[in-house]
Design a protein around this motif. Structure first.
Motif, PDB file in Angstrom:
ATOM      1  N   VAL A 184       0.836  -1.200   0.000  1.00 52.15           N
ATOM      2  CA  VAL A 184       0.000   0.000   0.000  1.00 52.15           C
ATOM      3  C   VAL A 184       0.870   1.249   0.000  1.00 52.15           C
ATOM      4  O   VAL A 184       0.559   2.250  -0.670  1.00 52.15           O
ATOM      5  N   ASP A 185       1.975   1.203   0.735  1.00 52.26           N
ATOM      6  CA  ASP A 185       2.931   2.304   0.766  1.00 52.26           C
ATOM      7  C   ASP A 185       3.463   2.590  -0.642  1.00 52.26           C
ATOM      8  O   ASP A 185       3.591   3.753  -1.047  1.00 52.26           O
ATOM      9  N   ASP A 186       3.753   1.522  -1.394  1.00 48.91           N
ATOM     10  CA  ASP A 186       4.221   1.693  -2.774  1.00 48.91           C
ATOM     11  C   ASP A 186       3.155   2.358  -3.643  1.00 48.91           C
ATOM     12  O   ASP A 186       3.473   3.159  -4.535  1.00 48.91           O
ATOM     13  N   LEU A 187       1.879   2.007  -3.416  1.00 54.21           N
ATOM     14  CA  LEU A 187       0.803   2.632  -4.176  1.00 54.21           C
ATOM     15  C   LEU A 187       0.787   4.133  -3.952  1.00 54.21           C
ATOM     16  O   LEU A 187       0.694   4.919  -4.907  1.00 54.21           O
ATOM     17  N   PHE A 188       0.903   4.568  -2.705  1.00 59.27           N
ATOM     18  CA  PHE A 188       0.940   5.995  -2.418  1.00 59.27           C
ATOM     19  C   PHE A 188       2.192   6.643  -3.017  1.00 59.27           C
ATOM     20  O   PHE A 188       2.147   7.787  -3.490  1.00 59.27           O
ATOM     21  N   ALA A 189       3.315   5.923  -2.988  1.00 57.80           N
ATOM     22  CA  ALA A 189       4.547   6.458  -3.569  1.00 57.80           C
ATOM     23  C   ALA A 189       4.403   6.671  -5.066  1.00 57.80           C
ATOM     24  O   ALA A 189       4.876   7.675  -5.616  1.00 57.80           O
ATOM     25  N   ILE A 190       3.733   5.733  -5.750  1.00 58.40           N
ATOM     26  CA  ILE A 190       3.493   5.875  -7.189  1.00 58.40           C
ATOM     27  C   ILE A 190       2.686   7.131  -7.466  1.00 58.40           C
ATOM     28  O   ILE A 190       2.991   7.909  -8.384  1.00 58.40           O
ATOM     29  N   ILE A 191       1.637   7.343  -6.670  1.00 62.65           N
ATOM     30  CA  ILE A 191       0.798   8.533  -6.852  1.00 62.65           C
ATOM     31  C   ILE A 191       1.612   9.804  -6.610  1.00 62.65           C
ATOM     32  O   ILE A 191       1.512  10.780  -7.365  1.00 62.65           O
ATOM     33  N   ILE A 192       2.420   9.798  -5.560  1.00 62.03           N
ATOM     34  CA  ILE A 192       3.238  10.969  -5.236  1.00 62.03           C
ATOM     35  C   ILE A 192       4.203  11.285  -6.377  1.00 62.03           C
ATOM     36  O   ILE A 192       4.342  12.439  -6.804  1.00 62.03           O
ATOM     37  N   TYR A 197       6.217  14.905  -8.810  1.00 67.11           N
ATOM     38  CA  TYR A 197       7.591  14.910  -9.302  1.00 67.11           C
ATOM     39  C   TYR A 197       7.666  14.642 -10.800  1.00 67.11           C
ATOM     40  O   TYR A 197       8.553  13.955 -11.280  1.00 67.11           O
ATOM     41  N   THR A 198       6.715  15.198 -11.526  1.00 71.12           N
ATOM     42  CA  THR A 198       6.730  15.157 -12.986  1.00 71.12           C
ATOM     43  C   THR A 198       7.197  16.508 -13.496  1.00 71.12           C
ATOM     44  O   THR A 198       6.571  17.529 -13.206  1.00 71.12           O
ATOM     45  N   ALA A 199       8.290  16.518 -14.244  1.00 68.43           N
ATOM     46  CA  ALA A 199       8.861  17.772 -14.747  1.00 68.43           C
ATOM     47  C   ALA A 199       8.812  17.782 -16.266  1.00 68.43           C
ATOM     48  O   ALA A 199       9.064  16.774 -16.919  1.00 68.43           O
ATOM     49  N   GLY A 200       8.505  18.946 -16.841  1.00 61.81           N
ATOM     50  CA  GLY A 200       8.488  19.070 -18.293  1.00 61.81           C
ATOM     51  C   GLY A 200       7.483  18.152 -18.952  1.00 61.81           C
ATOM     52  O   GLY A 200       7.827  17.408 -19.867  1.00 61.81           O
ATOM     53  N   PHE A 201       6.245  18.195 -18.502  1.00 65.02           N
ATOM     54  CA  PHE A 201       5.226  17.265 -18.987  1.00 65.02           C
ATOM     55  C   PHE A 201       4.882  17.512 -20.451  1.00 65.02           C
ATOM     56  O   PHE A 201       4.673  18.649 -20.879  1.00 65.02           O
ATOM     57  N   HIS A 202       4.816  16.418 -21.231  1.00 69.00           N
ATOM     58  CA  HIS A 202       4.425  16.480 -22.646  1.00 69.00           C
ATOM     59  C   HIS A 202       3.281  15.491 -22.863  1.00 69.00           C
ATOM     60  O   HIS A 202       3.439  14.284 -22.632  1.00 69.00           O
ATOM     61  N   LEU A 203       2.154  15.989 -23.313  1.00 70.11           N
ATOM     62  CA  LEU A 203       0.940  15.183 -23.398  1.00 70.11           C
ATOM     63  C   LEU A 203       0.986  14.145 -24.518  1.00 70.11           C
ATOM     64  O   LEU A 203       0.562  13.000 -24.329  1.00 70.11           O
ATOM     65  N   LEU A 204       1.498  14.520 -25.691  1.00 74.53           N
ATOM     66  CA  LEU A 204       1.433  13.616 -26.846  1.00 74.53           C
ATOM     67  C   LEU A 204       2.157  12.290 -26.619  1.00 74.53           C
ATOM     68  O   LEU A 204       1.604  11.223 -26.927  1.00 74.53           O
ATOM     69  N   ALA A 243       9.552   9.828 -22.283  1.00 70.72           N
ATOM     70  CA  ALA A 243       9.596  11.042 -23.106  1.00 70.72           C
ATOM     71  C   ALA A 243       8.543  12.054 -22.694  1.00 70.72           C
ATOM     72  O   ALA A 243       8.691  13.252 -22.956  1.00 70.72           O
ATOM     73  N   SER A 244       7.469  11.600 -22.031  1.00 77.74           N
ATOM     74  CA  SER A 244       6.391  12.522 -21.654  1.00 77.74           C
ATOM     75  C   SER A 244       6.761  13.384 -20.448  1.00 77.74           C
ATOM     76  O   SER A 244       6.094  14.382 -20.175  1.00 77.74           O
ATOM     77  N   GLY A 245       7.800  13.016 -19.729  1.00 79.71           N
ATOM     78  CA  GLY A 245       8.165  13.745 -18.524  1.00 79.71           C
ATOM     79  C   GLY A 245       7.684  13.076 -17.256  1.00 79.71           C
ATOM     80  O   GLY A 245       8.180  13.356 -16.169  1.00 79.71           O
ATOM     81  N   VAL A 246       6.692  12.188 -17.362  1.00 87.66           N
ATOM     82  CA  VAL A 246       6.269  11.376 -16.223  1.00 87.66           C
ATOM     83  C   VAL A 246       7.360  10.336 -15.956  1.00 87.66           C
ATOM     84  O   VAL A 246       7.951   9.804 -16.905  1.00 87.66           O
ATOM     85  N   HIS A 247       7.631  10.061 -14.687  1.00 89.38           N
ATOM     86  CA  HIS A 247       8.709   9.119 -14.412  1.00 89.38           C
ATOM     87  C   HIS A 247       8.407   7.774 -15.053  1.00 89.38           C
ATOM     88  O   HIS A 247       7.298   7.239 -14.945  1.00 89.38           O
ATOM     89  N   ALA A 248       9.402   7.208 -15.725  1.00 91.01           N
ATOM     90  CA  ALA A 248       9.182   6.035 -16.572  1.00 91.01           C
ATOM     91  C   ALA A 248       8.734   4.815 -15.795  1.00 91.01           C
ATOM     92  O   ALA A 248       8.128   3.899 -16.367  1.00 91.01           O
ATOM     93  N   THR A 249       9.000   4.768 -14.494  1.00 86.79           N
ATOM     94  CA  THR A 249       8.581   3.612 -13.714  1.00 86.79           C
ATOM     95  C   THR A 249       7.055   3.487 -13.652  1.00 86.79           C
ATOM     96  O   THR A 249       6.529   2.399 -13.393  1.00 86.79           O
ATOM     97  N   GLU A 372      16.348  11.911  -5.726  1.00 87.22           N
ATOM     98  CA  GLU A 372      16.891  12.297  -7.030  1.00 87.22           C
ATOM     99  C   GLU A 372      15.902  13.153  -7.815  1.00 87.22           C
ATOM    100  O   GLU A 372      16.277  14.143  -8.452  1.00 87.22           O
ATOM    101  N   LEU A 373      14.635  12.786  -7.765  1.00 89.59           N
ATOM    102  CA  LEU A 373      13.620  13.547  -8.492  1.00 89.59           C
ATOM    103  C   LEU A 373      13.421  14.925  -7.880  1.00 89.59           C
ATOM    104  O   LEU A 373      13.147  15.904  -8.597  1.00 89.59           O
ATOM    105  N   ALA A 374      13.535  15.028  -6.567  1.00 88.96           N
ATOM    106  CA  ALA A 374      13.290  16.297  -5.887  1.00 88.96           C
ATOM    107  C   ALA A 374      14.410  17.301  -6.097  1.00 88.96           C
ATOM    108  O   ALA A 374      14.163  18.489  -6.345  1.00 88.96           O
ATOM    109  N   PHE A 375      15.661  16.841  -6.014  1.00 91.65           N
ATOM    110  CA  PHE A 375      16.788  17.777  -6.018  1.00 91.65           C
ATOM    111  C   PHE A 375      17.729  17.622  -7.205  1.00 91.65           C
ATOM    112  O   PHE A 375      18.627  18.438  -7.391  1.00 91.65           O
ATOM    113  N   GLY A 376      17.538  16.575  -8.015  1.00 91.52           N
ATOM    114  CA  GLY A 376      18.416  16.374  -9.161  1.00 91.52           C
ATOM    115  C   GLY A 376      19.563  15.442  -8.826  1.00 91.52           C
ATOM    116  O   GLY A 376      20.264  15.647  -7.825  1.00 91.52           O
ATOM    117  N   ALA A 377      19.749  14.419  -9.651  1.00 84.30           N
ATOM    118  CA  ALA A 377      20.815  13.448  -9.419  1.00 84.30           C
ATOM    119  C   ALA A 377      22.175  14.128  -9.453  1.00 84.30           C
ATOM    120  O   ALA A 377      22.471  14.924 -10.345  1.00 84.30           O
TER     121      ALA A 377
END
Length: 436
Positions: A184-192, A197-204, A243-249, A372-377
């Protein structure tokens, strides 16, 4: 006049014994995750030693090496560390997706009364660590607020590895609760991750990813498990989500959700469970340890330790993992029992649950990923997050060990009683007694 709720409306005993099929399945999962946790620990230790050795430049060079430098048009010009975080962890999240769907469709969590405890505990274990982090960083000026979600995650492989060392006879109800809490914790982490933590979102590209995911879903729904078709579809979905900016996981989770859970009329295992058996060893034995190897290599050479330990990001992460997780998981479970009149299972005490709540403060894989997503690798803040996650996880493991080791003799006695199989049919007597 009694003030007890009617039996049909009361919650089942908290952390009570699960059904025999569910118990067998969880035993397989726990064995795999425990071995994977040992490999994760090994990867993290090797990374720390290498990153702080005279040969640390080689570690940095390996982590920053780009195996396909010409892949920029397809967003594939990633370093080895980025491939571990974005690529290999997609396998981990695919297994998480399979596990989530199985739990809520065919597992014990399909019963809302049983689902209440891990959901409430996971919410408490998310909100309190975030509150600890935000309180510390707001008091310090608020420059590190973007990392609020770092201490909210529990690393199930790491936690189970520690649990296997300090207390191998823990009651099945507690072990199952830890596993379900982490799911369940992982489910909330996925949503978070997807929302915050989605940067540069591209819809197409994201819309384009729906096409291979839909074809993948069509094939698995028809039980067409052709690897030469499913793997390219999964790879294309991963690339488009990346490529959309959403984390690939997130692509891994969506593909896991597409797999059917229930078996066909002929019986046997459902496809989700079969794929989970196949891919969980890859996730626990390869994907997560390799990610840990590239993510945990923080160098403390020439670092101002006094400045590190007084940094609000470090204090916030450590406080969130050690204090926030324990108070959140234990407190929310206690309040649930208090206001619903639910009772702990007869073999389990609140001291056991407190030890488990401390163990939930071991945050590693997802915590490092969010850092890494919050502050940059590779940033200064990211290095401090790594040190904080390692320190907080270590403290949580040590404190949990102090509590759980003292209970080990009791666990052994309970385990011996429950594993007795006097008629030799392969099913413990305790489960047969429940059916009489």
């Amino acid at each position: 006049m009694t003030n007890r709720a009617p039996a049909s409306r009361r919650l089942p005993r908290l952390l009570s014994r699960r059904s025999w099929p569910e118990t067998r399945f969880l035993a397989d999962v726990l064995r795999t995750e425990t071995v994977g946790g040992g490999l994760l620990l090994l990867g993290a230790v090797v990374a720390l030693l290498w990153a702080n050795s005279p040969w640390r430049a080689g570690y940095s060079a390996l982590a920053g090496w780009v195996p396909w430098p010409g892949g920029a048009p397809l967003h594939l010009d990633l370093s080895m560390a980025a491939w571990a975080a974005d690529g290999l962890l997609a396998i981990f999240f695919f297994v998480v997706g399979l596990e989530l769907k199985r739990e809520f469709v065919a597992g014990d969590l399909r019963d809302p009364r049983r689902a209440a405890l891990p959901v409430v505990a996971a919410l408490g274990g998310m909100l309190l660590p975030a509150l600890c982090y935000l309180t510390v960083n707001l008091a310090a000026g608020g420059t590190g607020l973007r990392g609020w979600a770092i201490p909210t995650a529990t690393d199930i492989a790491f936690a189970l590895a520690v649990l296997a060392v300090v207390s191998s006879h823990l009651p099945q109800g507690l072990r199952a609760f830890l596993l379900t809490l982490a799911v369940v914790d992982d489910l909330f982490a996925i949503i978070i991750i997807a929302v915050f933590y989605t940067a540069g979102f591209h819809l197409l590209p994201l819309l384009g990813a729906l096409v291979p995911i839909a074809v993948f879903a069509l094939l698995v729904q028809r039980r067409r498990t052709w690897w030469w078709a499913l793997l390219p579809l999964a790879g294309l979905a991963w690339a488009l989500v990346h490529a959309s900016g959403v984390h690939a996981t997130v692509a891994g989770v969506l593909l896991g959700f597409a797999v059917p859970v229930l078996p066909r009329r002929g019986g046997g295992l459902g496809l989700a469970e079969r794929l989970e058996h196949r891919w969980r060893p890859v996730s626990a034995g390869l994907a997560v340890p390799v990610f840990a190897f590239f993510a945990a290599g923080v160098s403390l050479v020439d670092v101002d330790l006094a400045g590190l330990l007084t940094d609000p990001v470090v204090i916030g992460v450590v406080a969130g993992l050690v204090i926030g997780k324990a108070v959140g998981v234990f407190g929310s479970t206690f309040l649930l029992a208090r206001f619903t009149r639910a009772e702990l299972d007869e073999d389990i005490t609140w001291a056991d649950l407190f030890g488990l709540a401390l163990l939930a403060g071991i945050g590693f894989t997802v915590s490092l990923l969010i850092g890494e997503l919050a502050f940059g690798a590779g940033s200064l803040e990211d290095d401090r997050v790594k040190a904080a996650v390692l320190l907080g996880s270590l403290l949580s493991a040590l404190l949990a060990s102090v509590v759980l080791v003292r209970r080990n003799r009791v666990y052994r006695r309970i385990s011996e009683r429950e594993s007795r199989d006097s008629d030799g049919d392969g099913v413990p007597d305790v489960y047969q007694e429940e059916l009489r």
